[in-house]
Design a protein around this motif. Sequence first.
Motif, PDB file in Angstrom:
ATOM      1  N   MET A   9      28.187  93.233 -17.331  1.00 21.51           N
ATOM      2  CA  MET A   9      29.250  92.294 -17.714  1.00 21.51           C
ATOM      3  C   MET A   9      29.388  91.202 -16.657  1.00 21.51           C
ATOM      4  O   MET A   9      29.120  91.415 -15.480  1.00 21.51           O
ATOM      5  CB  MET A   9      30.585  93.024 -17.866  1.00 21.51           C
ATOM      6  N   THR A  10      29.825  90.036 -17.117  1.00 23.96           N
ATOM      7  CA  THR A  10      29.944  88.892 -16.237  1.00 23.96           C
ATOM      8  C   THR A  10      31.319  88.253 -16.430  1.00 23.96           C
ATOM      9  O   THR A  10      32.187  88.816 -17.085  1.00 23.96           O
ATOM     10  CB  THR A  10      28.805  87.887 -16.528  1.00 23.96           C
ATOM     11  N   THR A  11      31.528  87.066 -15.864  1.00 26.98           N
ATOM     12  CA  THR A  11      32.817  86.383 -15.950  1.00 26.98           C
ATOM     13  C   THR A  11      32.630  84.985 -16.521  1.00 26.98           C
ATOM     14  O   THR A  11      31.509  84.482 -16.639  1.00 26.98           O
ATOM     15  CB  THR A  11      33.475  86.269 -14.567  1.00 26.98           C
ATOM     16  N   LEU A  12      33.748  84.344 -16.856  1.00 31.09           N
ATOM     17  CA  LEU A  12      33.682  82.978 -17.367  1.00 31.09           C
ATOM     18  C   LEU A  12      33.040  82.041 -16.356  1.00 31.09           C
ATOM     19  O   LEU A  12      32.260  81.147 -16.719  1.00 31.09           O
ATOM     20  CB  LEU A  12      35.093  82.479 -17.721  1.00 31.09           C
ATOM     21  N   THR A  13      33.346  82.246 -15.072  1.00 34.55           N
ATOM     22  CA  THR A  13      32.777  81.379 -14.041  1.00 34.55           C
ATOM     23  C   THR A  13      31.259  81.477 -14.008  1.00 34.55           C
ATOM     24  O   THR A  13      30.554  80.465 -13.907  1.00 34.55           O
ATOM     25  CB  THR A  13      33.359  81.737 -12.659  1.00 34.55           C
ATOM     26  N   THR A  14      30.743  82.695 -14.093  1.00 37.31           N
ATOM     27  CA  THR A  14      29.292  82.881 -14.073  1.00 37.31           C
ATOM     28  C   THR A  14      28.632  82.117 -15.217  1.00 37.31           C
ATOM     29  O   THR A  14      27.621  81.425 -15.031  1.00 37.31           O
ATOM     30  CB  THR A  14      28.946  84.376 -14.178  1.00 37.31           C
ATOM     31  N   LYS A  15      29.201  82.217 -16.416  1.00 42.37           N
ATOM     32  CA  LYS A  15      28.641  81.514 -17.572  1.00 42.37           C
ATOM     33  C   LYS A  15      28.766  80.003 -17.414  1.00 42.37           C
ATOM     34  O   LYS A  15      27.853  79.246 -17.796  1.00 42.37           O
ATOM     35  CB  LYS A  15      29.332  81.957 -18.858  1.00 42.37           C
ATOM     36  N   ALA A  69      40.727  80.940 -14.181  1.00 45.81           N
ATOM     37  CA  ALA A  69      39.798  82.064 -14.342  1.00 45.81           C
ATOM     38  C   ALA A  69      38.990  82.291 -13.080  1.00 45.81           C
ATOM     39  O   ALA A  69      38.666  83.434 -12.732  1.00 45.81           O
ATOM     40  CB  ALA A  69      38.861  81.800 -15.526  1.00 45.81           C
ATOM     41  N   ASN A  70      38.644  81.218 -12.378  1.00 49.37           N
ATOM     42  CA  ASN A  70      37.818  81.343 -11.177  1.00 49.37           C
ATOM     43  C   ASN A  70      38.572  81.993 -10.014  1.00 49.37           C
ATOM     44  O   ASN A  70      37.953  82.511  -9.085  1.00 49.37           O
ATOM     45  CB  ASN A  70      37.294  79.974 -10.735  1.00 49.37           C
ATOM     46  N   ILE A  71      39.876  81.998 -10.071  1.00 49.94           N
ATOM     47  CA  ILE A  71      40.668  82.689  -9.040  1.00 49.94           C
ATOM     48  C   ILE A  71      40.823  84.170  -9.377  1.00 49.94           C
ATOM     49  O   ILE A  71      41.073  85.002  -8.507  1.00 49.94           O
ATOM     50  CB  ILE A  71      42.055  82.026  -8.896  1.00 49.94           C
ATOM     51  N   GLY A  72      40.655  84.483 -10.663  1.00 43.99           N
ATOM     52  CA  GLY A  72      40.989  85.828 -11.121  1.00 43.99           C
ATOM     53  C   GLY A  72      42.434  85.911 -11.551  1.00 43.99           C
ATOM     54  O   GLY A  72      42.982  87.002 -11.730  1.00 43.99           O
ATOM     55  N   ALA A  73      43.074  84.729 -11.720  1.00 43.20           N
ATOM     56  CA  ALA A  73      44.441  84.678 -12.222  1.00 43.20           C
ATOM     57  C   ALA A  73      44.431  84.881 -13.739  1.00 43.20           C
ATOM     58  O   ALA A  73      43.383  84.814 -14.384  1.00 43.20           O
ATOM     59  CB  ALA A  73      45.085  83.337 -11.868  1.00 43.20           C
ATOM     60  N   ALA A 117      34.733  78.547  -4.057  1.00 47.13           N
ATOM     61  CA  ALA A 117      33.613  79.483  -4.207  1.00 47.13           C
ATOM     62  C   ALA A 117      33.697  80.150  -5.574  1.00 47.13           C
ATOM     63  O   ALA A 117      34.789  80.411  -6.084  1.00 47.13           O
ATOM     64  CB  ALA A 117      33.665  80.536  -3.102  1.00 47.13           C
ATOM     65  N   PRO A 118      32.566  80.427  -6.207  1.00 45.42           N
ATOM     66  CA  PRO A 118      32.579  81.083  -7.518  1.00 45.42           C
ATOM     67  C   PRO A 118      33.226  82.464  -7.456  1.00 45.42           C
ATOM     68  O   PRO A 118      33.060  83.208  -6.488  1.00 45.42           O
ATOM     69  CB  PRO A 118      31.096  81.192  -7.876  1.00 45.42           C
ATOM     70  N   TYR A 119      33.952  82.798  -8.505  1.00 46.94           N
ATOM     71  CA  TYR A 119      34.630  84.078  -8.612  1.00 46.94           C
ATOM     72  C   TYR A 119      33.606  85.210  -8.662  1.00 46.94           C
ATOM     73  O   TYR A 119      32.619  85.153  -9.400  1.00 46.94           O
ATOM     74  CB  TYR A 119      35.483  84.085  -9.880  1.00 46.94           C
ATOM     75  N   GLU A 120      33.849  86.248  -7.893  1.00 42.37           N
ATOM     76  CA  GLU A 120      32.924  87.372  -7.837  1.00 42.37           C
ATOM     77  C   GLU A 120      33.536  88.633  -8.429  1.00 42.37           C
ATOM     78  O   GLU A 120      33.205  89.748  -8.023  1.00 42.37           O
ATOM     79  CB  GLU A 120      32.496  87.617  -6.389  1.00 42.37           C
ATOM     80  N   GLY A 121      34.410  88.449  -9.412  1.00 41.46           N
ATOM     81  CA  GLY A 121      35.075  89.592 -10.023  1.00 41.46           C
ATOM     82  C   GLY A 121      34.231  90.246 -11.105  1.00 41.46           C
ATOM     83  O   GLY A 121      33.022  90.014 -11.220  1.00 41.46           O
ATOM     84  N   LEU A 122      34.891  91.060 -11.909  1.00 45.19           N
ATOM     85  CA  LEU A 122      34.235  91.845 -12.958  1.00 45.19           C
ATOM     86  C   LEU A 122      34.607  91.316 -14.334  1.00 45.19           C
ATOM     87  O   LEU A 122      35.669  90.712 -14.529  1.00 45.19           O
ATOM     88  CB  LEU A 122      34.649  93.309 -12.848  1.00 45.19           C
ATOM     89  N   GLY A 123      33.754  91.593 -15.297  1.00 47.22           N
ATOM     90  CA  GLY A 123      34.060  91.227 -16.672  1.00 47.22           C
ATOM     91  C   GLY A 123      35.294  91.924 -17.200  1.00 47.22           C
ATOM     92  O   GLY A 123      35.933  91.453 -18.145  1.00 47.22           O
TER      93      GLY A 123
END
Length: 507
Positions: free
Chosen positions: A1-7, A73-77, A146-152
């Motif tokens: 799984m990825t995040t909106l930032t990755t896409k 989304a890139n903050i994880g907010a 910096a790009p968000y490094e969270g989880l999907g």
Amino acid sequence: MTTLTTKLIQQSDARGSALAVISDDLSLTWRELCDFSLRCSTMLRDKGIEKGDRVALLCSNRPAFLVAWFGLANIGAVTVSLNTGLVGEGLRYSVTQCSAKAVMIERAILDAKRADLEPVLEGRTVIVFDGEQDLFAVLSGLAADAPYEGLGSDPLSIIYTSGTTGLPKGVLNCHEAFLASGRWMSRYLKITEADRIMVFLPLFHTNPQMYAVMSALEVGCTLVIRPKFSVSNFFDDARRFDCTMFTYVGTVLSMLTSRIKTPDRNHKLTRCVGGGCPAEVWRAMQERFGIDPHELYGMTEVGGWVTGNSAENYRFGSCGKARPDVDVQVFDPQDNPVPAGTPGEIVVRPKAPFTILLGYWDNPKATWESSRNFWFHTGDAGTLDQDGYLYFLGRLKEIIRRGGENISPFEIETALLDHPDIADAAVVAVPDPIFGEEIKAVVVAKRDFPPQDVRHFLEGRVAQFMLPRYVQFVDEIPRTETQKIQRRQLQENDRGMIDLQGVEEHA
């Protein structure tokens, strides 16, 4: 799984110079959208926004909405995209129920709603922008975050249900639920980078976010942002921007086919996707405009949509087949599957993780009640045919129970919209001492006609037990911002209600 930032970064790298967003005032390439979004993330961090914070976003249909949305989304907010039509206590409830740390708001909206909002702004950060020009001017002076490094599986969004009764519930969805929606939507409708998706429905709504924005993010095509839906400008806009598809909800298609009677195929539109397309409207869209409606079944809670008519599996009148990553069934009141063709409650269960809601925000009771026996219970009635195509019958609470028969208002409403002198219609239950409930047809007439014509018109089009006893003429059908009929208002209003039984007896 990825995040909106990755896409978003993937599309920026792969299609940086291609157009991502077009509006009347400006266009953004994928590289520019990504860059401004990451700079917006920096601005928001500087204002104290952190991972997990809820931020209420109040913005009209414009590119700034997307920049703010991707920036959060890139903050994880968690973006709480609020209905810009909310006023008074309804607006204040949404801001306070989600415990918003900040409110990001377009200045024109703040000016219009200042008196409503001020009681709940104290102690919250307020971020105001006029539009793209001033917002982008501020962002241009900041470095990209910096790009968000969270989880999907990280929370991304709260969207409040526009229920017609009771307090709205905040539906919490994660990155993967959004991405999965775009992943399967692009496959079902064969969306490619060459498509241009017209978005006229409000961006605060699940429909454009999950059907349009996520599809564009998946394949790198272009979003054409329109301020609002306009019948008179619809095809002109489609031609001007070379649009190839659009998303719909509620009465949009009915309005097009009822007001534009002459064929118009001088455009590049080939398909549209959404819910609530009656059979006659479906046929008219195809024959008159050369546009194929791709009817689906969905709601915010199930990750936007779970069944749809795809390019390969397309059945007129249905809501299509289930996505491969979900199970969709129809249950009886005891949660047993019913035979094909038998009405029951539509229930959903994910096959892949994090594809439907994480829960209702700060409402564990509602979350638990909707998840009985490890299935999400939608509260909607439907049937599945032998081939797995779903048919929507309406909300369970809206089903009329007349003399032991379960009657779907949707079926009668669909038939009424075929009447040449009816502009809009709704059907609701009226208490009856003999049958338990009787049927009232509420009609917006284009011109005067005898009330008994409603019943006569329906004869042969619906079953005899579905013919309404009462008719009421009104100036408009009350609806929510997302075009759901406010049936309680219609049930409580009996002004001018005509008993057709009495009319027939004295005719």
